[in-house]
Scaffold this active site. Structure first.
Site, PDB file in Angstrom:
ATOM      1  N   GLY A  50       0.843  -1.183   0.000  1.00  0.00           N
ATOM      2  CA  GLY A  50       0.000   0.000   0.000  1.00  0.00           C
ATOM      3  C   GLY A  50       0.879   1.234   0.000  1.00  0.00           C
ATOM      4  O   GLY A  50       1.616   1.466  -0.948  1.00  0.00           O
ATOM      5  N   HIS A  51       0.792   1.993   1.090  1.00  0.00           N
ATOM      6  CA  HIS A  51       1.540   3.252   1.205  1.00  0.00           C
ATOM      7  C   HIS A  51       1.255   4.162   0.023  1.00  0.00           C
ATOM      8  O   HIS A  51       2.160   4.727  -0.589  1.00  0.00           O
ATOM      9  CB  HIS A  51       3.045   3.014   1.367  1.00  0.00           C
ATOM     10  N   HIS A  52      -0.043   4.275  -0.302  1.00  0.00           N
ATOM     11  CA  HIS A  52      -0.465   5.180  -1.359  1.00  0.00           C
ATOM     12  C   HIS A  52      -1.952   5.473  -1.208  1.00  0.00           C
ATOM     13  O   HIS A  52      -2.651   4.813  -0.446  1.00  0.00           O
ATOM     14  CB  HIS A  52      -0.179   4.591  -2.745  1.00  0.00           C
ATOM     15  N   ALA A  53      -2.400   6.464  -1.934  1.00  0.00           N
ATOM     16  CA  ALA A  53      -3.818   6.760  -2.115  1.00  0.00           C
ATOM     17  C   ALA A  53      -4.025   6.924  -3.613  1.00  0.00           C
ATOM     18  O   ALA A  53      -3.068   7.062  -4.368  1.00  0.00           O
ATOM     19  CB  ALA A  53      -4.208   8.043  -1.374  1.00  0.00           C
TER      20      ALA A  53
END
Length: 137
Positions: A50-53
């Protein structure tokens, strides 16, 4: 007002004698038209994903096997979810930062509202917070 992550029940038929089929047949549970489907597997324990939008993409995340701990941040609210049941999906709206922690052997299925586009991704948390603060105004 921007959307908030929430859990979605998925339709299941079958029995312990023959097994089960889980589907999105009753699509009213999915708050968007599904454009892309992908899955993630063989993530080593201890690796965070993840570590995102996403600027525009909405997602529903399902743990097909194992478990996935998901931290979400909409810029207004942080929530933690544990996905352990393949009959349940996590709705992740656009503009929601995620961090995913997979158990050993976990497989994640992701349904998305858009095709992949690198331009849709926000991979810098500071930039995400700035954009989220602007949207909340």
């Amino acid at each position: 007002m921007p959307a908030t992550p929430y859990l979605i029940p998925l339709h299941r038929v079958g029995s312990p004698d023959i097994g089960y089929i889980t589907s999105t047949q009753y699509a009213e549970n999915i708050p968007f038209l599904i454009k892309r489907v992908f899955w993630t597997q063989a993530t080593p324990p201890g690796v965070e994903r993840g570590h995102h939008a996403n600027l525009a993409t909405e997602e529903v995340l399902v743990a097909l096997s194992g478990s996935i701990n998901v931290l979400t941040d909409t810029g207004r609210e942080k929530q933690a979810f544990e996905l352990t049941n393949p009959q349940q999906g996590l709705y992740i709206p656009a503009m929601c930062w995620t961090e995913l922690h997979f158990s050993e052997g976990a497989t994640a299925l992701c349904l998305t509202s858009t095709d992949f586009s690198e331009e849709d991704y926000i991979r810098d948390y500071k930039r995400f917070r700035q954009l989220a603060a602007h949207i909340a105004l």
